[in-house]
Enzyme design. Structure first.
Site, PDB file in Angstrom:
ATOM      1  N   ASP A  90      14.825  -0.772   2.484  1.00  0.00           N
ATOM      2  CA  ASP A  90      15.509  -1.006   3.749  1.00  0.00           C
ATOM      3  C   ASP A  90      16.567  -2.072   3.473  1.00  0.00           C
ATOM      4  O   ASP A  90      17.638  -1.769   2.976  1.00  0.00           O
ATOM      5  CB  ASP A  90      14.475  -1.432   4.792  1.00  0.00           C
ATOM      6  CG  ASP A  90      15.024  -1.490   6.203  1.00  0.00           C
ATOM      7  OD1 ASP A  90      16.133  -0.992   6.446  1.00  0.00           O
ATOM      8  OD2 ASP A  90      14.332  -2.029   7.084  1.00  0.00           O
ATOM      9  N   LYS A 121       0.814  -1.187   0.000  1.00  0.00           N
ATOM     10  CA  LYS A 121       0.000   0.000   0.000  1.00  0.00           C
ATOM     11  C   LYS A 121       0.862   1.256   0.000  1.00  0.00           C
ATOM     12  O   LYS A 121       0.434   2.311  -0.453  1.00  0.00           O
ATOM     13  CB  LYS A 121      -0.894   0.047   1.241  1.00  0.00           C
ATOM     14  CG  LYS A 121      -1.834  -1.094   1.407  1.00  0.00           C
ATOM     15  CD  LYS A 121      -2.586  -0.951   2.725  1.00  0.00           C
ATOM     16  CE  LYS A 121      -3.259  -2.224   3.108  1.00  0.00           C
ATOM     17  NZ  LYS A 121      -3.844  -2.154   4.446  1.00  0.00           N
ATOM     18  N   VAL A 132       9.351   5.808   9.764  1.00  0.00           N
ATOM     19  CA  VAL A 132       8.708   7.020   9.259  1.00  0.00           C
ATOM     20  C   VAL A 132       7.255   6.726   8.909  1.00  0.00           C
ATOM     21  O   VAL A 132       6.842   5.562   8.829  1.00  0.00           O
ATOM     22  CB  VAL A 132       9.437   7.564   8.004  1.00  0.00           C
ATOM     23  CG1 VAL A 132      10.869   7.968   8.331  1.00  0.00           C
ATOM     24  CG2 VAL A 132       9.407   6.560   6.868  1.00  0.00           C
ATOM     25  N   ASP A 169       3.056   3.885   6.152  1.00  0.00           N
ATOM     26  CA  ASP A 169       2.366   3.738   7.430  1.00  0.00           C
ATOM     27  C   ASP A 169       3.312   3.333   8.545  1.00  0.00           C
ATOM     28  O   ASP A 169       4.430   2.897   8.306  1.00  0.00           O
ATOM     29  CB  ASP A 169       1.271   2.676   7.323  1.00  0.00           C
ATOM     30  CG  ASP A 169       1.847   1.268   7.325  1.00  0.00           C
ATOM     31  OD1 ASP A 169       1.543   0.499   8.255  1.00  0.00           O
ATOM     32  OD2 ASP A 169       2.612   0.930   6.404  1.00  0.00           O
TER      33      ASP A 169
END
Length: 184
Positions: free
Chosen positions: A108, A48, A159, A165
């Site tokens: 990441d 998302k 974040v 989210d």
């Protein structure tokens, strides 16, 4: 200050709405240049988190672009543990014979992007490039894949905002903000 729960708050703005817009505009120019001479690009947004980024980037591209989405889960509800990337929904536009641009919110470890890139190439994509809105630098040295286009770099650990989210909270913020006390 916005509160997620008793232990987590949304802190300072890392990247403002205007900075995000300007950087995406510049990224679109970089991507158009990289795909110069290509008839069409298939942009696949990773839901998302990359929904806002994908839509804004696609509107700024001059290269003819198809847009599709995929859903890959890397983190569970608690947001602090990862069981590794798992494909939940594949793109509804076939990738065979197409130049593909993966559009993702954050990189990441790079495991999700590496898995998706390998899958797209195995399914016949002519090329696969990766556009990332936010590069979390604290994991860059042991990353599984290197993005081709990067919006911003940050040493923040967690974040939220602009589609990103934290435990499903605050995707709707127009800017990107740091989470305070993410491991509390």
């Amino acid at each position: 200050m916005l509160t997620i729960d008793e232990d987590h708050t949304v802190g300072s703005v890392l990247f403002s709405q205007e900075n995000i817009r300007l950087r995406i505009e510049d990224m679109a120019k970089e991507i158009d240049e990289a795909f110069k001479g290509v008839d069409q690009v298939l942009a696949i947004g990773v839901l998302k988190g990359a929904a806002f980024f994908t839509a804004d980037l696609a509107r700024m591209l001059k290269t003819p672009t198809l847009v599709s989405y995929t859903t890959i889960s890397s983190y569970g509800w608690n947001a602090l543990q990862s069981d590794g990337p798992q494909l939940q929904h594949d793109s509804d536009i076939p990738v065979q014979g197409r130049h593909v641009l993966i559009v993702e919110d954050i990189i990441d470890s790079g495991r999700t992007m590496s898995m998706l890139k390998q899958r797209l190439l195995a399914n016949g994509a002519l090329s696969v490039r990766i556009a990332i809105l936010l590069d979390l630098l604290h994991r860059a040295e042991d990353r599984a894949v290197t993005p081709d286009f990067v919006g911003f770099k940050s040493r923040a650990t967690w974040v939220c905002g602009y589609g990103i989210d934290y435990k499903e909270h605050y995707r709707n913020l127009p800017d990107i903000r740091q989470i305070e006390n993410p491991s509390a």
